[in-house]
Enzyme design. Structure first.
Site, PDB file in Angstrom:
ATOM      1  N   THR A 138      -2.358 -30.674  -4.526  1.00  0.00           N
ATOM      2  CA  THR A 138      -1.806 -29.344  -4.231  1.00  0.00           C
ATOM      3  C   THR A 138      -2.814 -28.540  -3.416  1.00  0.00           C
ATOM      4  OG1 THR A 138      -0.470 -29.449  -6.223  1.00  0.00           O
ATOM      5  CG2 THR A 138      -0.775 -27.274  -5.270  1.00  0.00           C
ATOM      6  N   THR A 168     -19.379 -25.670  -6.757  1.00  0.00           N
ATOM      7  CA  THR A 168     -20.097 -26.856  -7.246  1.00  0.00           C
ATOM      8  C   THR A 168     -19.101 -27.966  -7.549  1.00  0.00           C
ATOM      9  OG1 THR A 168     -21.805 -25.431  -8.110  1.00  0.00           O
ATOM     10  CG2 THR A 168     -21.733 -27.671  -9.001  1.00  0.00           C
ATOM     11  N   CYS A 216       8.606 -32.271 -13.182  1.00  0.00           N
ATOM     12  CA  CYS A 216       8.699 -30.814 -13.265  1.00  0.00           C
ATOM     13  C   CYS A 216      10.033 -30.385 -13.822  1.00  0.00           C
ATOM     14  CB  CYS A 216       8.561 -30.184 -11.901  1.00  0.00           C
ATOM     15  SG  CYS A 216       7.311 -30.950 -10.923  1.00  0.00           S
ATOM     16  N   ASN A 276       7.567 -39.699  -4.866  1.00  0.00           N
ATOM     17  CA  ASN A 276       7.181 -39.739  -6.278  1.00  0.00           C
ATOM     18  C   ASN A 276       8.340 -40.030  -7.219  1.00  0.00           C
ATOM     19  OD1 ASN A 276       7.533 -37.126  -4.973  1.00  0.00           O
ATOM     20  ND2 ASN A 276       7.478 -36.261  -7.022  1.00  0.00           N
ATOM     21  N   HIS A 280      -5.381 -38.256 -10.245  1.00  0.00           N
ATOM     22  CA  HIS A 280      -4.720 -38.563 -11.531  1.00  0.00           C
ATOM     23  C   HIS A 280      -3.464 -39.410 -11.386  1.00  0.00           C
ATOM     24  CE1 HIS A 280      -1.317 -35.514 -11.800  1.00  0.00           C
ATOM     25  NE2 HIS A 280      -1.978 -35.056 -10.762  1.00  0.00           N
TER      26      HIS A 280
HETATM   27  N1  PLP Z   1       2.544 -34.832  -3.847  1.00  0.00           N
HETATM   28  C1  PLP Z   1       3.152 -35.785  -4.549  1.00  0.00           C
HETATM   29  C2  PLP Z   1       3.977 -36.829  -3.840  1.00  0.00           C
HETATM   30  C3  PLP Z   1       3.023 -35.829  -5.932  1.00  0.00           C
HETATM   31  O1  PLP Z   1       3.628 -36.787  -6.634  1.00  0.00           O
HETATM   32  C4  PLP Z   1       2.228 -34.835  -6.570  1.00  0.00           C
HETATM   33  C5  PLP Z   1       2.135 -34.800  -8.042  1.00  0.00           C
HETATM   34  O2  PLP Z   1       3.127 -34.776  -8.736  1.00  0.00           O
HETATM   35  C6  PLP Z   1       1.605 -33.847  -5.795  1.00  0.00           C
HETATM   36  C7  PLP Z   1       1.784 -33.889  -4.432  1.00  0.00           C
HETATM   37  C8  PLP Z   1       0.720 -32.795  -6.419  1.00  0.00           C
HETATM   38  O3  PLP Z   1      -0.466 -33.390  -6.851  1.00  0.00           O
HETATM   39  P1  PLP Z   1      -1.548 -32.675  -7.802  1.00  0.00           P
HETATM   40  O4  PLP Z   1      -1.028 -32.798  -9.170  1.00  0.00           O
HETATM   41  O5  PLP Z   1      -2.807 -33.437  -7.615  1.00  0.00           O
HETATM   42  O6  PLP Z   1      -1.712 -31.273  -7.338  1.00  0.00           O
END
Ligand code: PLP
Length: 695
Positions: free
Chosen positions: A73, A249, A338, A161, A213
């Site tokens: 993000t 940092t 989400c 995703n 993650h």
């Molecule tokens: N982009 C995609 C395709 C994702 O699957 C995700 C996480 O769900 C993100 C962006 C956001 O990632 P982060 O949780 O590291 O901010």
């Protein structure tokens, strides 16, 4: 080790043991600040340099920038800010920059939200333009060709995703080149890391965000690639860390952990090959096909990462599928992480043009390249267990007739509801106020338990019954003509109620359903259910009364304070009420997990009641809570059991479910009905200590 099988890796992954060890080392032994020039700082700096060098080799960063940050993000934010600041400068200098911010219709929300945010803050006023995808989820390149000449920025993801669908990055790059656009290009590489080969500097990609993650590193660590020569503006200013590109940092534990994952990827000795992952997907898909008849896959396997399955099952909502998998300790998600609590239709599947039932009923099952043989085998066995639980509960077709239920069943516990009065001995039932949404469920329930429906009655005139009658076919007793309420004209007359008035009634096993005219002009009807004594139905024998609106006045003389009023409009989710409801004491109704054992010891007669649906109860693999056998009383059967509990000597009731949400509703309902010793186990089973692995 627990019984849990985690198949939600696209939401987040477990952490690689080597990554945990690296993080512990960075916090324990090499805790220095990498900006310090003393030896302690230098020891920490090695971690940073090694991780960056490894990432640069793996991703083919070339002369480009690669900075560590908090996750994708933030990376998306930085990329969008960098591009939009440069676009504004170019426009201010009189250059033509295009008018559109183009993004794929299936992008993660972080992309359109960031585009809209920075576009507004920077006063650019460009138009956001959603790039369509085809039925296969792949970007429509013809549509891109049309808009590319007006595009100021183009955002597309490497892999989705929710579906795992892999983008045609070569095709997109070719369109951008052919249309001669100067648009800046961001590719969200979050789901591609470790699953697709990337050689970023050999492409025209300007920005590529990554997140740790999603591939066995902890949350809160990510990376951003920026092509050499692409515009860049730092998002965070301060002490000048990361060569001034991202101050603050560094998250050294996160970087060390991500470094360990990257070096495992580079060595090639830790993760499964593509062929092995494809074989795992095929096995899971075969198990789903065998266990859940009619299952459809929402993602084309030949165009998707092998680690993501997305499917829907006719007649089942994603909530029901989620619940049964969760009870079997298989963690999956509904569409996207989400939206899982809302179970809203998935915008990704909507964009692919899938029908609503597939988009709103979608389940995503995702694993990572670390998946092993034993986990996949165990997952397949659990899928079979879930299928069996759903079949036994009549939610999916079964060749065998299920064991018939007896008593009262409430369908659709949110808002409006239909009721079924079931008599197992005679295999017959009556439906009260069926809602169009419940037709399919009632029909499969009736067929599966081989009931004969004696009557379909309503509390208001002219309620639609035709659809249900049609669906029930031979399971509906068509011999009798009915009035506009569906009440059979040949129903026996002459049943005498407590106040001496006569009523017509339908016999169902030992019980009768009697019809009471209420309100002015007879427009509203109520139905009383009870066991008659000869030709009379004493008030004390009336266990339930059904009506669309409160009709206490009309029922006063023919029922008692213990008669449960079953509403067919239940906006407040009360399930059932009594004529004079008691106040609820919500705080006092919560029983803490840590107090459960002591409570049960102090109240040996207490009943533990599992209010999850029967298919969850059947699929559950958790051993009994507090070593006791629980009674299964789903919310759809609460009214039936509440009536019995209120009439018997009151023993404490401890309701529980997965999260504590449904059990709280049950406890509040019982308290309102006057049962003062009803409790809800707060936090539910989810917060119970991890279970030992079953043999
Ligand atoms: N982009 C995609 C395709 C994702 O699957 C995700 C996480 O769900 C993100 C962006 C956001 O990632 P982060 O949780 O590291 O901010």
């Amino acid at each position: 080790m627990t019984t849990e099988i985690y198949l939600d890796s696209n939401a987040t992954s477990v952490v690689l043991p080597a990554a945990i060890a690296a993080a512990i080392d960075a916090m324990g032994q090499r805790y220095g600040n990498p900006s310090s020039t003393h030896a302690t700082g230098l020891k920490a700096k090695v971690i940073l340099d090694d991780a960056r060098a490894c990432a640069a080799r793996l991703l083919g960063v070339g002369q480009g920038r690669l900075m560590f940050n908090s996750g994708a993000t933030e990376g998306i934010q930085t990329a969008v800010l960098s591009a939009l600041v440069a676009l504004r400068e170019r426009r201010d200098a009189g250059e033509a920059i295009g008018s559109l911010l183009v993004y794929g219709a299936t992008e993660h929300k972080a992309v359109p939200e960031s585009l809209a945010h920075w576009n507004r803050l920077l006063g650019l006023n460009l138009a956001l333009h959603k790039l369509p995808v085809g039925h296969d989820g792949v970007h429509d390149l013809a549509a891109l060709r049309e808009v590319a000449p007006q595009a100021a920025m183009v955002c597309t993801m490497a892999a989705n995703n929710e579906t795992g669908v892999v983008s045609d990055l070569i095709g997109i790059e070719a369109v951008l080149a052919q249309t001669n656009t100067a648009a800046l290009w961001m590719v969200d590489c979050v789901q591609a890391l470790g699953k697709l080969k990337l050689d970023l500097s050999s492409t025209r990609i300007d920005y590529a965000p990554f997140s740790g993650h999603k591939l066995y590193a902890p949350k809160g660590i990510g990376m951003l690639y920026v092509r050499a020569g692409a515009p860049f503006t730092p998002l965070i200013m301060g002490g000048g860390q990361e060569s001034g590109q991202r101050s603050g940092t560094e998250n050294m534990a996160g970087i060390a952990a991500l470094g360990a994952v990257l070096s495992a990827l580079e060595r090639g000795d830790t993760f499964r090959t593509q062929a092995e992952l494809c074989a795992f997907r095929a096995r899971l898909a075969d198990s789903l096909r065998a266990a859940l008849p009619g299952v459809v896959f929402n993602n084309p396997f030949d165009k998707a990462l092998p680690t993501t399955l997305n499917f829907a099952v006719p007649g089942l909502s994603s909530r029901e599928l989620m619940d049964v998998f969760d009870a079997a300790e298989v963690r999956v998600s509904a569409g996207s992480a989400c939206s899982s609590s809302k179970a809203a239709p998935s915008y990704v599947l909507d964009a692919m043009g899938l029908p609503l039932w597939r988009s709103a009923g979608a389940i995503r099952m995702s694993f990572g390249p670390l998946a092993d043989e034993a986990t996949i085998a165990a997952a397949c066995a659990r899928i079979e267990r879930c299928g069996a639980a759903l079949r036994a509960s009549c939610l999916i077709p079964s060749e065998r007739t299920a064991v018939p239920h007896d008593g009262l069943l409430q369908l659709g516990v949110e808002g409006a509801c239909s009721w079924m009065v079931l008599d197992a001995a005679s295999r017959s039932c009556i439906v009260i106020d069926p809602l169009p949404d419940h037709v399919a469920r009632i029909e499969s329930y009736v067929r599966c338990q081989n009931y004969q429906v004696q009557a379909i009655v309503s509390t208001l005139p002219n309620a639609g019954r035709a659809m249900l009658i049609e669906a029930l076919g031979r399971h509906f007793n068509r011999h009798a003509d009915a009035d506009e309420y569906g009440w059979p004209l040949n129903a026996a007359a002459g049943l005498v109620l407590e106040n001496g008035s006569g009523a017509a009634s339908i016999k169902l096993g030992q019980q009768v359903l009697a019809c009471v005219h209420c309100g002015t002009g007879d427009e509203l009807r109520a139905y009383l259910l009870g066991t008659p004594q000869g030709a009379t139905l004493p008030a004390a024998s009336v266990r339930f009364a059904f009506s669309a609106h409160p009709v206490q006045q009309a029922l006063h003389a023919v029922s008692t304070a213990q008669t449960l009023l079953c509403p067919t409009r239940d906006e407040h989710n009360q399930f059932c009420t009594v004529a004079a409801p008691q106040a609820t004491l919500a705080a006092d109704a919560q029983l803490d997990r840590s107090a459960l054992d002591a409570f049960l010891q102090a109240h040996p007669n207490a009943r533990l009641v599992d209010v999850r649906e029967p298919y969850e109860f059947a699929a559950a693999i958790a051993p009994a809570l507090a070593g006791r056998v629980a009674l299964s009383v789903p919310l759809s059967r609460l009214a039936e059991h509440a009536s019995g509990w209120l009439r018997a000597e009151q023993a404490p009731l401890v309701f529980f479910c997965r999260s504590g949400n449904r059990s709280m509703k049950a406890a509040q309902c019982l308290r309102r009905l006057g049962h003062q010793q009803a409790y809800s186990l707060s936090g539910g089973l989810a917060l119970a200590p991890p279970l030992p692995l079953a043999a």
